[in-house]
Scaffold this active site. Structure first.
Site, short mmCIF file in Angstrom:
data_model
loop_
_atom_site.label_atom_id
_atom_site.label_comp_id
_atom_site.label_asym_id
_atom_site.label_seq_id
_atom_site.Cartn_x
_atom_site.Cartn_y
_atom_site.Cartn_z
N CYS A 1 23.49 59.22 21.51
CA CYS A 1 22.86 58.80 23.02
C CYS A 1 22.13 57.41 22.61
O CYS A 1 22.03 56.73 23.61
CB CYS A 1 22.37 60.06 22.92
SG CYS A 1 21.32 60.47 21.54
N GLU B 1 18.38 66.77 27.62
CA GLU B 1 18.16 65.37 26.58
C GLU B 1 19.63 65.15 27.32
O GLU B 1 21.03 65.28 26.76
CB GLU B 1 18.45 66.11 25.18
CG GLU B 1 17.37 66.59 24.39
CD GLU B 1 16.13 65.44 24.61
OE1 GLU B 1 15.53 64.34 24.40
OE2 GLU B 1 15.14 66.53 24.06
#
Ligand code: NAD
Length: 487
Positions: free
Chosen positions: A281, A247
Protein backbone atom coordinates in the site's frame (compact mmCIF):
# COMPACT_ATOMS: atom_id res chain seq x y z
CA UNK A 1 7.15 -30.10 -2.68
CA UNK A 2 5.07 -29.88 0.52
CA UNK A 3 2.07 -32.12 1.05
CA UNK A 4 -1.07 -30.32 -0.09
CA UNK A 5 -2.81 -28.49 2.71
CA UNK A 6 -6.50 -28.44 3.39
CA UNK A 7 -7.54 -25.40 5.40
CA UNK A 8 -10.85 -25.35 7.27
CA UNK A 9 -12.83 -22.57 8.89
CA UNK A 10 -12.20 -21.73 12.54
CA UNK A 11 -15.32 -21.28 14.66
CA UNK A 12 -15.32 -21.33 18.46
CA UNK A 13 -11.84 -22.95 18.43
CA UNK A 14 -13.06 -25.82 16.26
CA UNK A 15 -11.91 -26.52 12.74
CA UNK A 16 -15.09 -26.57 10.70
CA UNK A 17 -15.29 -28.23 7.30
CA UNK A 18 -17.30 -26.78 4.42
CA UNK A 19 -19.08 -28.32 1.47
CA UNK A 20 -17.01 -26.39 -1.01
CA UNK A 21 -13.21 -26.07 -1.09
CA UNK A 22 -11.34 -23.67 -3.36
CA UNK A 23 -8.11 -24.88 -4.89
CA UNK A 24 -5.08 -22.67 -4.24
CA UNK A 25 -2.41 -22.57 -6.93
CA UNK A 26 1.07 -21.15 -6.62
CA UNK A 27 1.14 -17.82 -8.54
CA UNK A 28 4.76 -18.54 -9.44
CA UNK A 29 4.04 -22.15 -10.63
CA UNK A 30 0.47 -22.32 -11.78
CA UNK A 31 0.73 -26.07 -12.35
CA UNK A 32 1.39 -26.58 -8.60
CA UNK A 33 -1.56 -26.93 -6.26
CA UNK A 34 -0.61 -25.59 -2.83
CA UNK A 35 -3.77 -26.80 -1.14
CA UNK A 36 -7.43 -26.02 -0.73
CA UNK A 37 -9.44 -23.67 1.44
CA UNK A 38 -12.96 -24.17 2.83
CA UNK A 39 -15.44 -21.65 1.45
CA UNK A 40 -17.82 -20.47 4.14
CA UNK A 41 -21.55 -19.90 3.82
CA UNK A 42 -23.88 -17.34 5.39
CA UNK A 43 -24.60 -19.92 8.07
CA UNK A 44 -20.90 -20.27 8.91
CA UNK A 45 -20.61 -16.50 9.22
CA UNK A 46 -23.57 -16.45 11.57
CA UNK A 47 -22.08 -19.26 13.69
CA UNK A 48 -18.73 -17.46 13.86
CA UNK A 49 -20.30 -14.14 14.85
CA UNK A 50 -22.49 -15.80 17.49
CA UNK A 51 -19.46 -17.66 18.91
CA UNK A 52 -17.57 -14.35 19.08
CA UNK A 53 -20.56 -12.65 20.69
CA UNK A 54 -20.86 -15.38 23.31
CA UNK A 55 -17.12 -15.26 24.07
CA UNK A 56 -17.30 -11.47 24.38
CA UNK A 57 -19.52 -11.71 27.48
CA UNK A 58 -16.62 -13.01 29.59
CA UNK A 59 -13.61 -11.81 27.54
CA UNK A 60 -14.66 -8.20 28.05
CA UNK A 61 -14.40 -8.69 31.82
CA UNK A 62 -10.83 -10.01 31.76
CA UNK A 63 -8.27 -7.49 32.97
CA UNK A 64 -6.18 -6.01 30.16
CA UNK A 65 -3.06 -7.53 31.75
CA UNK A 66 -4.54 -11.03 31.25
CA UNK A 67 -5.27 -10.25 27.63
CA UNK A 68 -1.79 -8.81 27.20
CA UNK A 69 -0.16 -11.96 28.60
CA UNK A 70 -1.98 -14.10 26.02
CA UNK A 71 -0.99 -11.77 23.18
CA UNK A 72 2.66 -12.02 24.22
CA UNK A 73 2.39 -15.81 24.19
CA UNK A 74 0.82 -15.54 20.72
CA UNK A 75 3.80 -13.46 19.54
CA UNK A 76 6.28 -16.12 20.67
CA UNK A 77 4.17 -18.89 19.17
CA UNK A 78 3.96 -17.07 15.84
CA UNK A 79 7.69 -16.49 15.67
CA UNK A 80 8.27 -20.18 16.50
CA UNK A 81 6.22 -21.10 13.40
CA UNK A 82 8.35 -19.12 10.97
CA UNK A 83 9.69 -22.19 9.16
CA UNK A 84 6.14 -23.52 8.61
CA UNK A 85 4.33 -20.30 7.81
CA UNK A 86 6.87 -18.47 5.61
CA UNK A 87 7.03 -21.08 2.79
CA UNK A 88 3.23 -21.38 2.74
CA UNK A 89 2.88 -17.62 2.47
CA UNK A 90 5.38 -17.59 -0.38
CA UNK A 91 3.69 -20.43 -2.24
CA UNK A 92 0.14 -19.10 -1.89
CA UNK A 93 0.87 -15.39 -2.45
CA UNK A 94 4.07 -15.20 -4.54
CA UNK A 95 5.99 -13.22 -1.90
CA UNK A 96 9.78 -13.74 -1.86
CA UNK A 97 10.75 -16.15 0.93
CA UNK A 98 12.89 -13.47 2.60
CA UNK A 99 9.82 -11.20 2.62
CA UNK A 100 7.62 -13.96 4.05
CA UNK A 101 10.09 -14.64 6.87
CA UNK A 102 10.27 -10.91 7.59
CA UNK A 103 6.50 -10.75 7.62
CA UNK A 104 6.16 -13.45 10.29
CA UNK A 105 8.68 -11.63 12.52
CA UNK A 106 6.98 -8.28 11.82
CA UNK A 107 3.57 -9.76 12.66
CA UNK A 108 4.87 -11.07 16.01
CA UNK A 109 6.33 -7.63 16.75
CA UNK A 110 2.99 -5.96 16.08
CA UNK A 111 1.52 -8.05 18.90
CA UNK A 112 4.34 -7.06 21.26
CA UNK A 113 4.23 -3.35 20.39
CA UNK A 114 0.48 -3.27 20.95
CA UNK A 115 0.88 -4.78 24.39
CA UNK A 116 3.43 -2.07 25.26
CA UNK A 117 0.82 0.59 24.48
CA UNK A 118 -1.81 -0.83 26.76
CA UNK A 119 -0.34 0.22 30.09
CA UNK A 120 -0.67 3.95 29.52
CA UNK A 121 -3.89 3.46 27.54
CA UNK A 122 -5.58 1.87 30.57
CA UNK A 123 -4.26 4.35 33.13
CA UNK A 124 -7.38 5.36 35.16
CA UNK A 125 -8.90 8.68 34.13
CA UNK A 126 -10.71 10.09 37.16
CA UNK A 127 -11.29 13.66 38.33
CA UNK A 128 -12.97 15.14 41.37
CA UNK A 129 -14.19 18.56 42.59
CA UNK A 130 -16.58 19.67 45.34
CA UNK A 131 -19.65 18.86 43.21
CA UNK A 132 -18.72 15.29 42.29
CA UNK A 133 -16.32 12.99 40.54
CA UNK A 134 -16.09 11.47 37.09
CA UNK A 135 -14.50 8.33 35.77
CA UNK A 136 -14.12 8.02 32.00
CA UNK A 137 -13.94 4.30 31.29
CA UNK A 138 -12.91 2.55 28.11
CA UNK A 139 -15.29 -0.19 27.08
CA UNK A 140 -14.87 -2.74 24.30
CA UNK A 141 -17.43 -2.61 21.51
CA UNK A 142 -18.21 -6.30 20.99
CA UNK A 143 -17.67 -8.43 17.90
CA UNK A 144 -15.29 -6.90 15.36
CA UNK A 145 -15.09 -8.05 11.73
CA UNK A 146 -11.51 -7.98 10.45
CA UNK A 147 -11.32 -8.04 6.64
CA UNK A 148 -7.86 -8.68 5.21
CA UNK A 149 -6.28 -8.18 1.75
CA UNK A 150 -3.72 -10.50 0.13
CA UNK A 151 -0.60 -8.36 -0.10
CA UNK A 152 0.72 -8.57 3.49
CA UNK A 153 -1.87 -10.87 5.05
CA UNK A 154 -0.16 -11.94 8.28
CA UNK A 155 1.08 -8.49 9.14
CA UNK A 156 -2.26 -6.87 8.44
CA UNK A 157 -4.14 -9.61 10.29
CA UNK A 158 -2.04 -9.09 13.42
CA UNK A 159 -2.41 -5.32 13.02
CA UNK A 160 -6.13 -5.92 13.54
CA UNK A 161 -6.07 -8.82 15.99
CA UNK A 162 -3.78 -7.12 18.51
CA UNK A 163 -5.71 -3.86 19.12
CA UNK A 164 -9.08 -5.63 18.87
CA UNK A 165 -8.23 -8.24 21.52
CA UNK A 166 -6.21 -6.10 23.93
CA UNK A 167 -9.19 -3.76 24.21
CA UNK A 168 -11.48 -6.67 25.14
CA UNK A 169 -13.33 -7.23 21.87
CA UNK A 170 -13.62 -10.54 20.03
CA UNK A 171 -13.01 -11.01 16.32
CA UNK A 172 -14.20 -12.74 13.18
CA UNK A 173 -11.47 -12.57 10.54
CA UNK A 174 -12.10 -12.88 6.83
CA UNK A 175 -8.83 -13.33 4.95
CA UNK A 176 -8.55 -12.68 1.22
CA UNK A 177 -9.22 -15.69 -1.01
CA UNK A 178 -5.80 -14.90 -2.56
CA UNK A 179 -3.89 -15.41 0.70
CA UNK A 180 -5.85 -17.28 3.33
CA UNK A 181 -3.72 -20.31 4.16
CA UNK A 182 -0.86 -18.91 6.29
CA UNK A 183 -3.22 -16.53 8.08
CA UNK A 184 -5.66 -19.30 8.99
CA UNK A 185 -2.92 -21.73 10.08
CA UNK A 186 -1.49 -19.02 12.33
CA UNK A 187 -4.95 -18.26 13.72
CA UNK A 188 -5.71 -21.93 14.39
CA UNK A 189 -2.62 -22.12 16.58
CA UNK A 190 -3.04 -18.75 18.26
CA UNK A 191 -6.76 -19.24 18.95
CA UNK A 192 -5.96 -22.22 21.17
CA UNK A 193 -4.26 -19.84 23.62
CA UNK A 194 -7.50 -17.87 24.04
CA UNK A 195 -10.97 -18.82 25.30
CA UNK A 196 -13.12 -20.45 22.58
CA UNK A 197 -14.83 -17.94 20.30
CA UNK A 198 -12.46 -15.03 20.93
CA UNK A 199 -10.83 -15.62 17.51
CA UNK A 200 -12.78 -17.00 14.53
CA UNK A 201 -11.96 -17.22 10.82
CA UNK A 202 -14.36 -17.52 7.90
CA UNK A 203 -13.32 -17.71 4.24
CA UNK A 204 -14.96 -16.48 1.10
CA UNK A 205 -15.26 -13.55 -1.24
CA UNK A 206 -17.56 -10.53 -1.42
CA UNK A 207 -20.69 -12.57 -0.69
CA UNK A 208 -19.35 -13.92 2.60
CA UNK A 209 -17.85 -10.50 3.38
CA UNK A 210 -21.27 -8.94 2.87
CA UNK A 211 -22.95 -11.32 5.33
CA UNK A 212 -20.29 -10.39 7.89
CA UNK A 213 -20.56 -6.64 7.35
CA UNK A 214 -24.37 -6.69 7.63
CA UNK A 215 -24.58 -9.03 10.64
CA UNK A 216 -26.44 -7.22 13.46
CA UNK A 217 -24.11 -8.56 16.17
CA UNK A 218 -21.00 -7.11 14.50
CA UNK A 219 -20.30 -3.71 16.08
CA UNK A 220 -17.21 -2.61 14.22
CA UNK A 221 -15.55 -3.35 10.90
CA UNK A 222 -11.82 -2.99 10.43
CA UNK A 223 -11.09 -3.31 6.73
CA UNK A 224 -7.88 -3.13 4.73
CA UNK A 225 -8.22 -3.28 0.98
CA UNK A 226 -9.29 -1.31 -2.06
CA UNK A 227 -11.40 1.87 -2.13
CA UNK A 228 -14.27 0.44 -4.15
CA UNK A 229 -14.66 -2.47 -1.74
CA UNK A 230 -14.57 -0.01 1.15
CA UNK A 231 -17.51 1.87 -0.36
CA UNK A 232 -19.48 -1.40 -0.55
CA UNK A 233 -18.54 -2.21 3.03
CA UNK A 234 -19.60 1.24 4.22
CA UNK A 235 -22.98 0.86 2.53
CA UNK A 236 -23.43 -2.57 4.12
CA UNK A 237 -22.37 -1.23 7.52
CA UNK A 238 -24.82 1.67 7.34
CA UNK A 239 -27.83 -0.62 7.75
CA UNK A 240 -26.97 -1.20 11.40
CA UNK A 241 -24.81 1.93 11.86
CA UNK A 242 -21.60 0.03 12.47
CA UNK A 243 -18.43 1.96 13.07
CA UNK A 244 -15.79 1.49 10.33
CA UNK A 245 -12.01 1.65 10.27
CA UNK A 246 -10.55 1.67 6.75
CA UNK A 247 -6.93 1.30 5.60
CA UNK A 248 -7.12 1.74 1.82
CA UNK A 249 -5.03 2.19 -1.27
CA UNK A 250 -2.61 4.96 -2.11
CA UNK A 251 -0.79 6.40 -5.09
CA UNK A 252 2.24 7.52 -3.15
CA UNK A 253 4.34 10.26 -4.72
CA UNK A 254 8.09 10.64 -4.21
CA UNK A 255 9.31 14.18 -4.88
CA UNK A 256 13.00 14.44 -5.70
CA UNK A 257 14.45 17.95 -5.22
CA UNK A 258 17.17 19.26 -7.52
CA UNK A 259 19.93 19.03 -4.89
CA UNK A 260 19.39 15.32 -4.18
CA UNK A 261 22.28 12.90 -4.54
CA UNK A 262 20.84 10.69 -7.28
CA UNK A 263 23.36 7.86 -6.92
CA UNK A 264 22.40 7.58 -3.26
CA UNK A 265 18.63 8.01 -3.42
CA UNK A 266 17.55 6.32 -6.67
CA UNK A 267 18.32 2.78 -5.41
CA UNK A 268 16.29 3.54 -2.27
CA UNK A 269 13.37 4.84 -4.32
CA UNK A 270 13.52 1.80 -6.59
CA UNK A 271 13.57 -0.58 -3.61
CA UNK A 272 10.54 1.17 -2.11
CA UNK A 273 8.71 1.01 -5.44
CA UNK A 274 9.48 -2.57 -6.49
CA UNK A 275 9.57 -4.43 -3.16
CA UNK A 276 6.94 -7.18 -3.23
CA UNK A 277 6.58 -6.42 -6.95
CA UNK A 278 5.04 -3.05 -6.09
CA UNK A 279 2.15 -4.69 -4.22
CA UNK A 280 2.47 -2.67 -1.03
CA UNK A 281 0.00 0.00 0.00
CA UNK A 282 2.84 2.43 0.80
CA UNK A 283 5.07 1.50 -2.14
CA UNK A 284 6.32 4.53 -4.06
CA UNK A 285 3.97 4.63 -7.04
CA UNK A 286 5.10 7.75 -8.96
CA UNK A 287 8.29 9.80 -8.86
CA UNK A 288 8.52 13.54 -9.60
CA UNK A 289 11.96 14.63 -10.81
CA UNK A 290 13.21 18.15 -11.72
CA UNK A 291 13.69 18.60 -15.49
CA UNK A 292 17.33 19.55 -15.14
CA UNK A 293 18.33 16.22 -13.56
CA UNK A 294 15.63 14.13 -15.24
CA UNK A 295 17.72 12.28 -17.81
CA UNK A 296 20.46 11.32 -15.33
CA UNK A 297 17.82 10.15 -12.84
CA UNK A 298 16.14 8.00 -15.54
CA UNK A 299 19.48 6.48 -16.50
CA UNK A 300 20.46 5.61 -12.92
CA UNK A 301 16.97 4.23 -12.24
CA UNK A 302 16.98 2.00 -15.34
CA UNK A 303 20.48 0.69 -14.56
CA UNK A 304 19.43 -0.19 -11.02
CA UNK A 305 16.08 -1.78 -11.90
CA UNK A 306 17.74 -3.77 -14.67
CA UNK A 307 19.62 -5.68 -11.95
CA UNK A 308 16.37 -7.12 -10.56
CA UNK A 309 16.02 -10.88 -11.03
CA UNK A 310 12.45 -12.06 -11.53
CA UNK A 311 11.70 -15.56 -10.33
CA UNK A 312 9.82 -17.85 -7.99
CA UNK A 313 9.59 -16.65 -4.39
CA UNK A 314 11.22 -19.84 -3.06
CA UNK A 315 14.30 -19.30 -5.22
CA UNK A 316 16.76 -17.36 -3.02
CA UNK A 317 18.31 -15.80 -6.15
CA UNK A 318 15.09 -14.02 -7.09
CA UNK A 319 14.82 -10.36 -6.10
CA UNK A 320 11.34 -9.86 -7.58
CA UNK A 321 8.51 -12.39 -7.38
CA UNK A 322 5.39 -12.89 -9.50
CA UNK A 323 2.30 -10.80 -8.89
CA UNK A 324 -0.33 -12.37 -6.67
CA UNK A 325 -3.27 -13.18 -8.92
CA UNK A 326 -4.62 -13.29 -12.44
CA UNK A 327 -6.75 -10.16 -12.13
CA UNK A 328 -3.80 -8.11 -10.92
CA UNK A 329 -1.56 -9.64 -13.62
CA UNK A 330 -4.00 -8.77 -16.41
CA UNK A 331 -4.60 -5.29 -15.00
CA UNK A 332 -0.90 -4.42 -15.01
CA UNK A 333 -0.27 -5.99 -18.42
CA UNK A 334 -3.09 -3.91 -19.87
CA UNK A 335 -1.83 -0.78 -18.15
CA UNK A 336 1.66 -1.33 -19.59
CA UNK A 337 0.24 -2.01 -23.07
CA UNK A 338 -1.89 1.14 -23.06
CA UNK A 339 1.08 3.17 -21.77
CA UNK A 340 3.15 1.86 -24.68
CA UNK A 341 0.50 3.26 -27.06
CA UNK A 342 0.92 6.75 -25.54
CA UNK A 343 3.68 9.33 -25.95
CA UNK A 344 5.48 7.91 -22.92
CA UNK A 345 8.36 5.45 -23.26
CA UNK A 346 8.14 2.11 -21.42
CA UNK A 347 11.45 0.42 -20.60
CA UNK A 348 11.06 -3.21 -19.56
CA UNK A 349 14.02 -4.39 -17.51
CA UNK A 350 15.34 -7.15 -15.26
CA UNK A 351 16.40 -10.75 -15.82
CA UNK A 352 14.15 -13.79 -16.07
CA UNK A 353 15.51 -16.33 -13.58
CA UNK A 354 13.82 -19.41 -15.08
CA UNK A 355 12.58 -18.30 -18.50
CA UNK A 356 11.05 -21.72 -19.20
CA UNK A 357 8.66 -21.15 -16.26
CA UNK A 358 7.73 -17.63 -17.35
CA UNK A 359 4.38 -18.67 -18.83
CA UNK A 360 3.65 -20.85 -15.79
CA UNK A 361 3.29 -17.94 -13.35
CA UNK A 362 2.13 -14.36 -13.10
CA UNK A 363 5.54 -12.98 -13.96
CA UNK A 364 6.07 -9.44 -15.18
CA UNK A 365 9.26 -7.61 -16.01
CA UNK A 366 9.81 -4.50 -13.91
CA UNK A 367 9.11 -1.47 -16.07
CA UNK A 368 10.04 2.21 -15.92
CA UNK A 369 7.79 4.73 -17.66
CA UNK A 370 9.61 7.78 -18.99
CA UNK A 371 7.93 11.10 -19.83
CA UNK A 372 4.31 10.20 -19.05
CA UNK A 373 1.66 12.91 -18.99
CA UNK A 374 0.30 13.95 -15.60
CA UNK A 375 -3.18 12.73 -16.45
CA UNK A 376 -2.49 9.32 -17.94
CA UNK A 377 -3.60 6.17 -16.14
CA UNK A 378 -0.14 4.91 -15.18
CA UNK A 379 0.31 8.11 -13.16
CA UNK A 380 -3.20 8.62 -11.80
CA UNK A 381 -4.14 5.07 -10.75
CA UNK A 382 -2.75 2.83 -8.04
CA UNK A 383 -0.90 0.35 -10.26
CA UNK A 384 -0.05 -2.05 -7.40
CA UNK A 385 2.53 -3.78 -9.57
CA UNK A 386 6.12 -3.54 -10.85
CA UNK A 387 5.66 -0.43 -13.03
CA UNK A 388 7.01 2.96 -12.03
CA UNK A 389 6.32 6.27 -13.80
CA UNK A 390 9.01 8.99 -13.59
CA UNK A 391 7.48 12.40 -14.18
CA UNK A 392 9.55 15.51 -14.96
CA UNK A 393 8.64 18.81 -13.28
CA UNK A 394 9.69 22.45 -13.61
CA UNK A 395 8.98 23.99 -10.18
CA UNK A 396 8.55 22.59 -6.68
CA UNK A 397 5.05 24.10 -6.51
CA UNK A 398 4.14 22.18 -9.66
CA UNK A 399 5.42 18.93 -8.12
CA UNK A 400 3.46 19.57 -4.91
CA UNK A 401 0.33 20.40 -6.91
CA UNK A 402 0.47 17.14 -8.87
CA UNK A 403 1.39 15.09 -5.79
CA UNK A 404 -1.79 16.35 -4.09
CA UNK A 405 -4.01 16.45 -7.15
CA UNK A 406 -5.95 13.28 -6.39
CA UNK A 407 -8.35 11.75 -3.93
CA UNK A 408 -5.72 9.48 -2.37
CA UNK A 409 -3.34 10.46 0.42
CA UNK A 410 -1.67 7.47 2.07
CA UNK A 411 2.13 7.90 2.24
CA UNK A 412 4.69 9.98 0.30
CA UNK A 413 8.35 10.99 0.39
CA UNK A 414 10.66 13.94 -0.31
CA UNK A 415 14.32 13.51 -1.23
CA UNK A 416 16.90 16.28 -0.86
CA UNK A 417 20.37 17.05 0.53
CA UNK A 418 18.89 20.06 2.33
CA UNK A 419 16.75 18.94 5.28
CA UNK A 420 15.00 22.31 5.72
CA UNK A 421 14.00 22.47 2.07
CA UNK A 422 12.75 18.89 2.20
CA UNK A 423 10.77 19.59 5.35
CA UNK A 424 9.09 22.65 3.82
CA UNK A 425 7.94 20.57 0.83
CA UNK A 426 6.95 17.62 3.04
CA UNK A 427 4.63 19.81 5.13
CA UNK A 428 2.62 20.70 2.00
CA UNK A 429 1.83 17.12 1.04
CA UNK A 430 -1.64 15.78 1.78
CA UNK A 431 -0.86 12.31 3.14
CA UNK A 432 -0.93 10.35 6.37
CA UNK A 433 2.84 9.90 6.25
CA UNK A 434 5.62 11.80 4.49
CA UNK A 435 9.10 10.33 4.81
CA UNK A 436 12.14 12.47 4.21
CA UNK A 437 15.15 10.85 2.53
CA UNK A 438 13.67 7.40 3.02
CA UNK A 439 10.44 5.50 2.47
CA UNK A 440 8.05 4.09 5.04
CA UNK A 441 8.75 4.37 8.76
CA UNK A 442 11.84 4.12 10.93
CA UNK A 443 11.49 2.01 14.13
CA UNK A 444 10.51 5.17 16.04
CA UNK A 445 7.82 5.92 13.46
CA UNK A 446 6.48 2.37 13.66
CA UNK A 447 6.04 2.80 17.39
CA UNK A 448 4.90 6.38 17.85
CA UNK A 449 3.34 7.56 14.56
CA UNK A 450 -0.34 6.82 13.93
CA UNK A 451 -0.67 5.13 10.54
CA UNK A 452 -3.58 5.84 8.23
CA UNK A 453 -4.54 7.51 5.01
CA UNK A 454 -6.05 10.95 4.39
CA UNK A 455 -8.81 11.75 1.89
CA UNK A 456 -10.02 8.48 0.28
CA UNK A 457 -7.04 6.48 1.53
CA UNK A 458 -8.66 5.66 4.81
CA UNK A 459 -10.76 6.39 7.85
CA UNK A 460 -9.11 6.12 11.26
CA UNK A 461 -5.61 4.97 12.16
CA UNK A 462 -3.56 1.99 13.27
CA UNK A 463 -0.73 1.87 15.82
CA UNK A 464 -0.27 4.07 18.92
CA UNK A 465 -2.97 4.64 21.50
CA UNK A 466 -5.12 6.22 18.80
CA UNK A 467 -5.13 2.82 17.08
CA UNK A 468 -6.39 1.19 20.27
CA UNK A 469 -9.05 3.88 20.62
CA UNK A 470 -10.59 2.67 17.32
CA UNK A 471 -11.94 -0.35 19.20
CA UNK A 472 -13.40 1.17 22.33
CA UNK A 473 -16.38 3.24 23.35
CA UNK A 474 -16.35 5.58 26.32
CA UNK A 475 -18.52 5.13 29.34
CA UNK A 476 -18.49 8.15 31.64
CA UNK A 477 -19.53 7.60 35.23
CA UNK A 478 -20.45 10.85 36.91
CA UNK A 479 -20.98 10.77 40.69
CA UNK A 480 -22.89 13.75 42.12
CA UNK A 481 -21.93 14.68 45.67
CA UNK A 482 -24.84 15.30 48.02
CA UNK A 483 -24.02 18.94 48.83
CA UNK A 484 -27.42 20.22 50.09
CA UNK A 485 -28.70 17.33 52.16
CA UNK A 486 -30.48 18.73 55.24
CA UNK A 487 -29.22 17.34 58.50
P1 NAD B 1 -9.95 -5.86 -2.04
O1 NAD B 1 -10.65 -4.62 -1.66
O2 NAD B 1 -10.25 -6.47 -3.35
O3 NAD B 1 -10.21 -7.01 -0.96
C1 NAD B 1 -9.94 -6.85 0.42
C2 NAD B 1 -10.78 -7.81 1.22
O4 NAD B 1 -12.15 -7.46 1.11
C3 NAD B 1 -10.69 -9.27 0.76
O5 NAD B 1 -10.71 -10.11 1.89
C4 NAD B 1 -11.97 -9.44 -0.05
O6 NAD B 1 -12.39 -10.78 -0.16
C5 NAD B 1 -12.92 -8.61 0.79
N1 NAD B 1 -14.14 -8.17 0.12
C6 NAD B 1 -14.36 -7.97 -1.21
N2 NAD B 1 -15.63 -7.51 -1.41
C7 NAD B 1 -16.20 -7.43 -0.18
C8 NAD B 1 -17.50 -7.02 0.27
N3 NAD B 1 -18.45 -6.60 -0.57
N4 NAD B 1 -17.76 -7.04 1.60
C9 NAD B 1 -16.79 -7.43 2.48
N5 NAD B 1 -15.57 -7.85 2.11
C10 NAD B 1 -15.28 -7.84 0.79
O7 NAD B 1 -8.40 -5.53 -1.89
P2 NAD B 1 -7.16 -6.45 -2.26
O8 NAD B 1 -7.04 -6.54 -3.75
O9 NAD B 1 -7.21 -7.70 -1.46
O10 NAD B 1 -5.94 -5.56 -1.67
C11 NAD B 1 -5.30 -4.58 -2.40
C12 NAD B 1 -5.72 -3.21 -1.94
O11 NAD B 1 -5.53 -3.08 -0.53
C13 NAD B 1 -4.86 -2.11 -2.56
O12 NAD B 1 -5.67 -1.03 -2.92
C14 NAD B 1 -3.93 -1.72 -1.41
O13 NAD B 1 -3.39 -0.42 -1.52
C15 NAD B 1 -4.83 -1.87 -0.25
N6 NAD B 1 -4.04 -1.99 0.99
C16 NAD B 1 -4.04 -0.95 1.88
C17 NAD B 1 -3.27 -1.02 3.05
C18 NAD B 1 -3.24 0.11 4.07
O14 NAD B 1 -2.79 -0.13 5.19
N7 NAD B 1 -3.68 1.30 3.74
C19 NAD B 1 -2.50 -2.16 3.29
C20 NAD B 1 -2.52 -3.19 2.36
C21 NAD B 1 -3.31 -3.10 1.21
Amino acid sequence: MNKELSINLLINNNEVKAEVYREVRDPGRLTDVVGSVAVGTAEHVDQAVRAAHHAFQSWKKADWTERAALLLKAADLLEGEISTLAPILTREAGILISGSRGEVVGAANVLRTTVELAESFYRPNQMEDDKGWISVEKKPMGVVAGIIPWNAPLLICMGKLAPVLITGNTIVIKPSPFASMAVTLAMQKIADLFPPGVINVVHGDAEVGNVLTTHPLVRKITFTGGGQTAKNVMKAASETLKSVHFELGGNDPAIVLDDADLEEIIPQIADAAFRRSGQICIAIKRVYIPEKIYSSACEIMCDYVNKLIVGHGMNEHATLGPVNNEMQFNFIKKLVESTKQSNAKVVELGTKLEPDQWENGYYLQPAIVIDPDHDQAVVTCEQFGPVLPLIPYRTEQEAIFYANNMELGLASSVWSSDEERALAVAREIEAGLTSINGAGSTPLGLKYAPFGGRKQSGIGVERTELGLAEFIEYHSLNFHKRTNVSK
